[in-house]
Structures are given as C-alpha cells and as structure tokens.
Design an enzyme around this catalytic site. Structure first.
Site, mmCIF file in Angstrom:
data_model
loop_
_atom_site.group_PDB
_atom_site.id
_atom_site.type_symbol
_atom_site.label_atom_id
_atom_site.label_comp_id
_atom_site.label_asym_id
_atom_site.label_seq_id
_atom_site.Cartn_x
_atom_site.Cartn_y
_atom_site.Cartn_z
ATOM 1 N NE ARG A 1 39.786 76.421 41.767
ATOM 2 C CZ ARG A 1 40.141 75.493 42.656
ATOM 3 N NH1 ARG A 1 40.957 74.530 42.323
ATOM 4 N NH2 ARG A 1 39.646 75.508 43.868
ATOM 5 C CG MET B 1 42.493 70.433 53.034
ATOM 6 S SD MET B 1 43.756 69.149 53.014
ATOM 7 C CE MET B 1 44.778 69.568 51.634
ATOM 8 C CE1 TYR C 1 34.887 67.783 55.817
ATOM 9 C CE2 TYR C 1 36.546 66.338 54.886
ATOM 10 C CZ TYR C 1 35.592 67.315 54.738
ATOM 11 O OH TYR C 1 35.357 67.835 53.485
ATOM 12 N N GLY C 2 39.080 67.980 58.674
ATOM 13 C CA GLY C 2 40.374 68.226 58.050
ATOM 14 C C GLY C 2 40.795 69.654 58.325
ATOM 15 C CB VAL D 1 35.539 64.576 51.729
ATOM 16 C CG1 VAL D 1 34.379 64.562 52.712
ATOM 17 C CG2 VAL D 1 36.628 63.622 52.210
ATOM 18 C CE1 TYR E 1 45.371 61.699 59.311
ATOM 19 C CE2 TYR E 1 45.791 59.352 59.463
ATOM 20 C CZ TYR E 1 44.930 60.405 59.212
ATOM 21 O OH TYR E 1 43.622 60.149 58.867
HETATM 22 N N1 LIG Z 1 38.667 62.939 59.114
HETATM 23 C C1 LIG Z 1 38.549 61.991 58.201
HETATM 24 O O1 LIG Z 1 38.139 60.862 58.482
HETATM 25 C C2 LIG Z 1 38.932 62.308 56.794
HETATM 26 C C3 LIG Z 1 38.674 61.401 55.766
HETATM 27 C C4 LIG Z 1 38.997 61.783 54.458
HETATM 28 C C5 LIG Z 1 39.596 63.011 54.219
HETATM 29 N N2 LIG Z 1 39.853 63.821 55.269
HETATM 30 C C6 LIG Z 1 40.439 65.161 55.071
HETATM 31 O O2 LIG Z 1 39.611 65.850 54.169
HETATM 32 C C7 LIG Z 1 40.384 66.773 53.449
HETATM 33 C C8 LIG Z 1 40.142 66.552 51.961
HETATM 34 O O3 LIG Z 1 40.668 65.291 51.616
HETATM 35 P P1 LIG Z 1 40.434 64.714 50.151
HETATM 36 O O4 LIG Z 1 41.172 63.449 49.994
HETATM 37 O O5 LIG Z 1 38.983 64.731 49.875
HETATM 38 O O6 LIG Z 1 41.132 65.894 49.331
HETATM 39 P P2 LIG Z 1 41.593 65.950 47.817
HETATM 40 O O7 LIG Z 1 40.575 65.320 46.963
HETATM 41 O O8 LIG Z 1 43.004 65.487 47.746
HETATM 42 O O9 LIG Z 1 41.542 67.537 47.574
HETATM 43 C C9 LIG Z 1 42.265 68.438 48.367
HETATM 44 C C10 LIG Z 1 41.340 69.578 48.756
HETATM 45 O O10 LIG Z 1 42.009 70.430 49.661
HETATM 46 C C11 LIG Z 1 41.912 71.778 49.188
HETATM 47 N N3 LIG Z 1 43.104 72.504 49.613
HETATM 48 C C12 LIG Z 1 44.396 72.217 49.359
HETATM 49 N N4 LIG Z 1 45.204 73.117 49.942
HETATM 50 C C13 LIG Z 1 44.380 73.997 50.571
HETATM 51 C C14 LIG Z 1 44.603 75.158 51.346
HETATM 52 N N5 LIG Z 1 45.833 75.607 51.612
HETATM 53 N N6 LIG Z 1 43.517 75.825 51.836
HETATM 54 C C15 LIG Z 1 42.274 75.390 51.583
HETATM 55 N N7 LIG Z 1 42.009 74.300 50.859
HETATM 56 C C16 LIG Z 1 43.044 73.613 50.353
HETATM 57 C C17 LIG Z 1 41.844 71.647 47.698
HETATM 58 O O11 LIG Z 1 41.279 72.807 47.175
HETATM 59 P P3 LIG Z 1 41.939 73.546 45.901
HETATM 60 O O12 LIG Z 1 41.473 72.789 44.693
HETATM 61 O O13 LIG Z 1 41.389 74.904 45.994
HETATM 62 O O14 LIG Z 1 43.433 73.483 46.072
HETATM 63 C C18 LIG Z 1 40.920 70.436 47.579
HETATM 64 O O15 LIG Z 1 39.580 70.830 47.753
HETATM 65 C C19 LIG Z 1 41.822 66.566 53.881
HETATM 66 O O16 LIG Z 1 42.104 67.476 54.920
HETATM 67 C C20 LIG Z 1 41.811 65.162 54.442
HETATM 68 O O17 LIG Z 1 42.826 64.927 55.381
HETATM 69 C C21 LIG Z 1 39.539 63.499 56.537
#
Ligand SMILES: NC(=O)c1ccc[n+]([C@@H]2O[C@H](COP(=O)([O-])OP(=O)(O)OC[C@H]3O[C@@H](n4cnc5c(N)ncnc54)[C@H](OP(=O)(O)O)[C@@H]3O)[C@@H](O)[C@H]2O)c1
Length: 410
Positions: free
Chosen positions: A242, A317, A314-315, A220, A105
C-alpha cells in the site's frame, strides 16, 4: 396502567426532553403512589423496580450489515437467581462478526423475540468487555464493578447492556492496569495466535526457530508477532503493499517481527533466495505457516515451509480457496490443518482462561501492545447510521485500525 406495563411506559419516556421527563416522572410516581426514581443525569439507566434500559444492534435476516442491522430499544428486567446485568464497555468489530450477520459463519446466534422485537432477531457481535452492574440473589462468582468477557461466541455484544448467567462470563481477576479495549480484544485474536503457535508443531519450539504468516498486520498477525518474540521465535510476515507500506513494516518490526515482506515479494521469483539467505541456506527450516488470506498468497507460503512443517489456515480474507501443491503433501510431508478459536474455547474452558490471563499479564507488563483501532462512540443518543457504517466499513481492506464500539456511560 399496571405494574407490568411500567417498563414500557418508562421506555417511551426515555428519549423525552427534560421537561416532559420531569412531568412523566411525576405522573408515574403519583399513579403508583411511590417515587419513581428516574435520574435526570442518567435518564437512560432507569432504576424504577430495577429495570435497565438498553439498545442493541439486531438483525432478523441475513445480509449486508448496512441492509439488515437495526437499533432496538428495550428494558432488561432486574436480575434474578444467578443472572447478572452487564453494561458493555467496549466491543470490537471483527471480520467474523460481519460473516455472522451475512449468514455465512458456522456459529449463528438463535433468532427469537426475547428482547421484544417484532420479529425473531439476534444481537450481533461476539467479543467485548463488560462491567457487572446488577446481580441476582444467588450470584457467587462476580460482584458489581467487576469486568467480564464472554465465555463463548454468539452472545451478542453490540449492545449497551445485556443480561447473562454468571456461568456465561469469564471474570477478569485483576483489571488493574488494563483498559477496556485490552480486555475487550483479548479473547479472539490473541488467543488464536497463542494457541496456533503453541499447539500445532510436532516438536517443542527451539530458540530462534522460524514461522511465516500472511495477514501479518491483522489483530491475529500482530499478536503472533509479539508472542513469537516473547517466546524467542523468528517470524516472516507478509503484508499487502500500500502507499507508505514501509511505515507499516517498521511498525511491525517494532512489535518484534524479524522480517516483513509484501505480497508481491512473496510471489516473486527471488523470494526463495531471500528465504535461503535469512535461514542460513535453509538449515533453519520454517516450521509453521499461519494463513488467514488463502489464494496464491497461501500457496506461496506453503512452498517455503520446511520438511514436515505445519500450515494452519484460520481465515480466508481474500475469499479465494487455499490451493496446495500435491508434492508438498507427499514429499515434504507438510501437515495442513485448520483452527477455530470458538470451538477450541468451548472444548478447553480452563486453557482458555489461562490463555486470556497470560496475555493480560503480558499486556499489564507492557510486553503486549494494543492493536491500532478506530473508536466508534456509542452513546444513548447515537443513531443507527454511524454504527451501521462502522460495521459495513470493516469489510474494506487497508484500514488504519480495527473499529471498536466504545460505549458511553449510559
Ligand atoms: N479461526 C479463528 O479462530 C479466527 C480467530 C480470529 C480471527 N480469525 C480470522 O483471521 C482473520 C484476521 O482477523 P483479524 O480480526 O485479526 O483481522 P483485522 O485485525 O480486522 O484485520 C483484517 C486483516 O485482513 C486483511 N485483509 C482484508 N481484506 C483482505 C483481502 N481482500 N486480501 C487479503 N487480506 C485482506 C487486512 O489486510 P490489509 O491491511 O492489507 O487490508 C488485515 O490484515 C480473519 O479472516 C478472521 O476471520 C479467525
């Protein structure tokens, strides 16, 4: 024994059985010819000379959380000047926190020995809500009992207590009607969704206009659904299939999602026709795409965007790169951008506070719902294993909710 080594002595006394503790208190009091106040009910929060006992999840090298995290116990000196002592209330485990521990990161907290670790270490965790429990003599902006969040990332929130400068925290002006969970999770995910919906279109949103997003059940994604509804927007939300995905679909519709589809539906040949049907034959173009997954999923989203639309990544995953068909850039004039809330918050501190306040206002008014969570209790006695397991487990998909540390009153 000198006064300087007292905190270390108290440190050692902290985990003693009650009887040894009483004896230790007596010995220390006799030695210093002054009562050493060591509350037997709150043995951990040792008040002799104002030192606070703390535990922190630290790492001294990058790697998988299960391999590199350790639980470090230390004392925090009484706050002086503009510093404040904080007791953590709740701290989420976000995907970025894991990436930070893995060393992949961009924001990396400095490693040092300021907490008395044997080797330079950093405290993990970026987000969280804390209560002010100690004040330096010159502190003006917060009082004991106030709730605060961190102004920037990389401050290390996975710990029972910490010390910060008053300028490093954002005070929650009115905590009435709010829970620590709501405060602890406001600054990253809801702020990201809020800014991406507000700041990235080349026009002002009109009522009933469309955006599309993947990862729609993420923190998000749920925030974007709710804010979109609040602002009169329609959303197409992609989730991974799922067992029992229809339940999740209903849940998201309950939050305000207009349409919820699976990744399989998104990738299917018929998806374009579904979009046509929903958007009045394409006369209501999709003006924004939000992508936190990457790979083929992101490509499929880009393909249904309207002329001149913006797509924000923004991500990632899926850990797959986002591939974009050339024609979308040339002929459809789609604008592809990225967003990072940490950088945005550092550059726009005033807007960050306004965004946090606005989301908390909606939360208080019952118009912004909590994310589903799995609580991970962190009391003084909690050992490292369940904490590490919770962190490592966050890497698995299809989870029922985000893991959050909930700190006992230590
Ligand atoms: N750029 C920024 O400023 C910023 C800020 C906040 C978050 N983010 C990013 O946004 C994303 C979501 O964060 P969050 O905290 O909201 O997540 P979270 O609530 O922890 O949930 C994780 C999400 O990722 C999905 N996921 C997990 N493994 C995956 C895969 N292999 N392929 C596709 N989807 C997958 C999950 O879907 P399932 O339920 O289907 O597993 C779920 O929707 C992350 O990448 C995080 O780093 C970026």
């Amino acid at each position: 024994m000198t006064r300087a080594v007292l905190p270390r002595a108290l440190n050692a006394a902290r985990d003693m059985p009650l009887e040894s503790l009483k004896a230790s208190r007596l010995r220390l009091s006799t030695h210093f010819k002054t009562p050493v106040s060591l509350s037997l009910d709150h043995r951990r929060h040792i008040s002799a000379y104002g030192y606070t006992q703390a535990k922190a999840l630290v790492y001294s090298q990058y790697g998988e959380p299960k391999d590199v995290l350790s639980l470090h116990t230390h004392s925090i000196s009484p706050p002086a000047s503009t510093s404040i002592t904080l007791r953590m209330l709740t701290a989420p485990i976000n995907p970025a926190d894991i990436n930070q521990v893995q060393g992949v990161y961009p924001s990396k907290p400095p490693m040092n020995t300021s907490l008395g670790t044997n080797v330079p270490s950093a405290v993990a965790g970026n987000e969280g809500a804390a209560e002010v429990v100690g004040l330096g003599g010159s502190v003006k902006s917060v009082a004991k009992g106030d709730w605060v969040i961190m102004k920037s990332s990389a401050m290390g929130t996975w710990r029972t207590h910490m010390q910060a400068d008053e300028n490093e925290v954002l005070k929650i002006d009115d905590k009435t009607g709010l829970t620590p969970l709501q405060v602890a999770t406001v600054s990253v995910n809801p702020c990201t969704a809020y800014r991406m919906l507000k700041d990235f279109t080349s026009w002002d949103w009109g009522a009933g206009e469309w955006f599309i997003q993947n990862g729609a059940n993420s923190g998000v994604g749920r925030a974007a659904i709710q804010l979109g509804k609040e602002w009169g927007l329609k959303s197409i939300n992609v989730i991974r299939e799922r067992p029992g995905w229809e339940e999740l679909k209903k849940e998201l519709e309950g939050l305000g999602a207009t349409k919820v589809v699976t990744e399989e539906q998104l990738m299917s040949k018929g998806f374009k026709d579904m979009i046509k049907e929903w958007t009045n034959g394409g006369r209501e173009p999709i003006k924004l795409g939000l992508n936190c997954v990457g790979g083929k999923n992101a490509t499929a989203i880009a393909k249904v965007l309207g002329q001149g639309a913006h797509m924000i990544t923004y991500g990632a995953m899926s850990k797959k790169p986002t591939e974009l068909p050339t024609a979308l850039l040339i002929f459809k004039e789609i604008v592809f951008e990225g967003f990072w809330v940490s950088k945005w918050g550092d550059r726009n501190p005033v807007e960050k506070k306004q965004t946090v306040d606005d989301v908390l206002r909606m939360t208080r008014e019952g118009r912004f719902k909590d994310i589903p969570v799995e609580e991970v209790k962190w009391d003084w006695e909690t050992k490292i294993e369940p904490l590490k397991e919770a962190v490592q487990g966050t890497l698995e998909g299809f989870r029922k909710g985000k893991s959050v540390f909930v700190f006992g009153k230590t």
